[in-house]
Write a protein that holds these residues in place. Structure first.
Motif, PDB file in Angstrom:
ATOM      1  N   LEU A  35      -4.592  -0.378 -11.304  1.00 60.85           N
ATOM      2  CA  LEU A  35      -3.474   0.145 -10.521  1.00 60.85           C
ATOM      3  C   LEU A  35      -3.314   1.638 -10.811  1.00 60.85           C
ATOM      4  O   LEU A  35      -3.508   2.079 -11.939  1.00 60.85           O
ATOM      5  N   VAL A  36      -2.971   2.401  -9.795  1.00 61.27           N
ATOM      6  CA  VAL A  36      -2.905   3.857  -9.907  1.00 61.27           C
ATOM      7  C   VAL A  36      -1.473   4.344  -9.713  1.00 61.27           C
ATOM      8  O   VAL A  36      -0.761   3.878  -8.815  1.00 61.27           O
ATOM      9  N   VAL A  37      -1.068   5.277 -10.567  1.00 63.59           N
ATOM     10  CA  VAL A  37       0.230   5.947 -10.418  1.00 63.59           C
ATOM     11  C   VAL A  37      -0.003   7.274  -9.702  1.00 63.59           C
ATOM     12  O   VAL A  37      -0.840   8.077 -10.123  1.00 63.59           O
ATOM     13  N   SER A  38       0.720   7.495  -8.639  1.00 62.76           N
ATOM     14  CA  SER A  38       0.532   8.679  -7.803  1.00 62.76           C
ATOM     15  C   SER A  38       0.865   9.975  -8.532  1.00 62.76           C
ATOM     16  O   SER A  38       1.707  10.006  -9.437  1.00 62.76           O
ATOM     17  N   GLU A  39       0.212  11.043  -8.112  1.00 63.26           N
ATOM     18  CA  GLU A  39       0.506  12.382  -8.629  1.00 63.26           C
ATOM     19  C   GLU A  39       1.927  12.819  -8.276  1.00 63.26           C
ATOM     20  O   GLU A  39       2.506  13.692  -8.923  1.00 63.26           O
ATOM     21  N   ASP A  40       2.494  12.231  -7.219  1.00 65.88           N
ATOM     22  CA  ASP A  40       3.826  12.623  -6.755  1.00 65.88           C
ATOM     23  C   ASP A  40       4.947  11.883  -7.471  1.00 65.88           C
ATOM     24  O   ASP A  40       6.120  12.089  -7.148  1.00 65.88           O
ATOM     25  N   THR A  41       4.618  11.045  -8.437  1.00 65.21           N
ATOM     26  CA  THR A  41       5.635  10.230  -9.100  1.00 65.21           C
ATOM     27  C   THR A  41       6.631  11.067  -9.888  1.00 65.21           C
ATOM     28  O   THR A  41       7.798  10.728 -10.014  1.00 65.21           O
ATOM     29  N   GLY A  42       6.179  12.185 -10.428  1.00 64.42           N
ATOM     30  CA  GLY A  42       7.051  12.993 -11.269  1.00 64.42           C
ATOM     31  C   GLY A  42       7.071  12.453 -12.687  1.00 64.42           C
ATOM     32  O   GLY A  42       6.167  11.745 -13.113  1.00 64.42           O
TER      33      GLY A  42
END
Length: 255
Positions: A178-185
């Motif tokens: 599973l990947v956490v987006s770069e836009d998550t902050g």
């Protein structure tokens, strides 16, 4: 004569020629693996073991003579016993999922002697073989997108190979990536990577990695904190199918 390898090949109908075709070596090289003391390279050992449905240690017991550093051995023992692994990384691809070239590139920046780098690469690949063993653990790995975008200037081709490998293994039923987006902050995982291992009796142990050495954690309060953190991190990740699409997209950006 490597009788264990010879017998395993006979049981599933593989020959030196068929193994050579599947591992990308010359048939004469594959034939030599049956000879005493002739051992394939780490990546090919893992591939051959998977083809034959055996553990690396069954076919080449000598190569598993504790290559990992002393401070990592306690965790490796737990890792081999685990029925499930929950792994979060924000900087690197999780070790069990690393390709040979990627593993070598990450270790090359640690000021280690060349022979020690090779020992650690071999250990890491052999640890990864648990994912293709007869009874692999369930693995859920959450990776920050930054780890998939970070270039390896001295090994530019390693990233494409690594991400292609991730996309391939993410299709396996016992592996979720599973990947956490770069836009998550900002989110809790940015404090550092960790692994939670669930053992056959339901108990949980954890692994934290530091600049100097790793730490095994089994104190109840610490485990509760890490499991709560895991749930928050996983909640920030894309779904399994969305993450797979992101892995494939990221792989296509590397040449």
């Amino acid at each position: 004569m490597n009788h264990a390898l010879q017998e395993a090949m006979a049981e599933v109908g593989e020959t030196a020629e068929s193994l050579a075709a599947q591992t990308g070596v010359d048939p004469k090289t594959a034939a030599r693996w049956i000879s005493p003391g002739r051992v394939p390279q780490p990546r090919r050992r893992v591939t051959v073991a998977a083809i034959l449905g055996r553990d690396v240690g069954d076919l080449w017991p000598d190569v598993l003579k504790r290559r990992e550093p002393q401070w990592l051995r306690k965790w490796v023992d737990w890792e081999r016993e685990a029925v499930a692994l929950r792994w979060y990384e924000h900087t690197w691809v999780p070790g069990l999922l690393q390709t040979e070239a990627y593993a070598r590139a990450t270790l090359a920046h640690n000021l280690l002697p060349a022979d020690e780098i090779e020992e650690r690469v071999a250990s890491r690949l052999e640890r990864g073989s648990i994912l293709t063993s007869g009874r692999p653990p369930q693995l859920v790995a959450v990776i920050d997108m930054a780890a998939l975008r970070r270039p390896m200037k001295s090994h530019p081709a390693a990233m494409k190979e690594q991400l292609t490998h991730l996309a391939d293994v993410a299709e396996l039923p016992h592996i979720q990536i599973l990947v956490v987006s770069e836009d998550t902050g900002l989110y809790p995982g940015l404090q550092g990577g960790f692994i939670l291992g669930t053992l056959g009796d339901g108990s949980v142990v954890a692994h934290l990695d530091h600049q100097v050495r790793a730490q095994v954690v089994n104190e109840a309060d610490d485990l509760v904190t890490l499991q709560q953190t895991w749930e928050m991190i996983r909640g920030e990740a894309f779904s399994r199918r969305q993450s797979l699409n992101l892995l494939k997209e990221a792989a296509s950006t590397w040449t």
